[in-house]
Design a protein around this motif. Structure first.
Motif, mmCIF file in Angstrom:
data_model
loop_
_atom_site.group_PDB
_atom_site.id
_atom_site.type_symbol
_atom_site.label_atom_id
_atom_site.label_comp_id
_atom_site.label_asym_id
_atom_site.label_seq_id
_atom_site.Cartn_x
_atom_site.Cartn_y
_atom_site.Cartn_z
ATOM 1 N N LYS A 19 0.833 -1.201 0.000
ATOM 2 C CA LYS A 19 0.000 0.000 0.000
ATOM 3 C C LYS A 19 0.874 1.259 0.000
ATOM 4 O O LYS A 19 0.612 2.204 -0.736
ATOM 5 N N LYS A 20 1.931 1.261 0.811
ATOM 6 C CA LYS A 20 2.829 2.415 0.864
ATOM 7 C C LYS A 20 3.548 2.616 -0.465
ATOM 8 O O LYS A 20 3.726 3.750 -0.921
ATOM 9 N N ASP A 22 2.403 1.775 -3.422
ATOM 10 C CA ASP A 22 1.395 2.314 -4.344
ATOM 11 C C ASP A 22 1.210 3.818 -4.136
ATOM 12 O O ASP A 22 1.104 4.574 -5.102
ATOM 13 N N GLU A 23 1.186 4.253 -2.877
ATOM 14 C CA GLU A 23 1.037 5.677 -2.587
ATOM 15 C C GLU A 23 2.242 6.465 -3.097
ATOM 16 O O GLU A 23 2.079 7.559 -3.666
ATOM 17 N N LEU A 25 4.270 5.649 -5.593
ATOM 18 C CA LEU A 25 4.206 5.677 -7.052
ATOM 19 C C LEU A 25 3.165 6.680 -7.531
ATOM 20 O O LEU A 25 3.394 7.404 -8.508
ATOM 21 N N TYR A 26 2.041 6.749 -6.857
ATOM 22 C CA TYR A 26 0.992 7.699 -7.219
ATOM 23 C C TYR A 26 1.495 9.128 -7.079
ATOM 24 O O TYR A 26 1.288 9.965 -7.960
ATOM 25 N N GLU A 27 2.199 9.406 -5.972
ATOM 26 C CA GLU A 27 2.748 10.746 -5.762
ATOM 27 C C GLU A 27 3.784 11.094 -6.828
ATOM 28 O O GLU A 27 3.818 12.219 -7.322
ATOM 29 N N ARG A 28 4.619 10.142 -7.191
ATOM 30 C CA ARG A 28 5.624 10.388 -8.237
ATOM 31 C C ARG A 28 4.960 10.668 -9.576
ATOM 32 O O ARG A 28 5.414 11.513 -10.337
ATOM 33 N N GLU A 29 3.886 9.952 -9.874
ATOM 34 C CA GLU A 29 3.161 10.189 -11.118
ATOM 35 C C GLU A 29 2.596 11.603 -11.147
ATOM 36 O O GLU A 29 2.674 12.293 -12.169
ATOM 37 N N ILE A 30 2.040 12.039 -10.029
ATOM 38 C CA ILE A 30 1.471 13.382 -9.960
ATOM 39 C C ILE A 30 2.559 14.430 -10.158
ATOM 40 O O ILE A 30 2.384 15.385 -10.928
ATOM 41 N N SER A 32 5.407 14.070 -11.683
ATOM 42 C CA SER A 32 5.860 14.005 -13.075
ATOM 43 C C SER A 32 4.895 14.730 -14.007
ATOM 44 O O SER A 32 5.308 15.475 -14.891
#
Length: 62
Positions: A19-20, A22-23, A25-30, A32
């Protein structure tokens, strides 16, 4: 401790780690996407006139 309890504990920890990740990776995508949009908009806004000049801001926030 029995093996079953240890396995359940390991599964719980693995789920938390997943879960951590995934969070993160989500932050890195945002981040980027924000950088890409900033770069793509910089050319567009480059030729636009400035709405405020530094002197205007200095007067207002003095």
């Amino acid at each position: 401790m029995s093996i079953e309890v240890e396995i359940k504990d390991m599964k719980k920890q693995l789920a938390e780690i997943s879960k951590k990740l995934d969070e993160l990776l989500y932050e890195r995508e945002i981040i980027s996407l924000m950088k890409i949009s900033e770069k793509s908009l910089s050319k567009f806004l480059e030729n636009e006139p400035d709405i405020y000049k530094m002197n205007d801001l200095k007067k207002r926030y003095k």
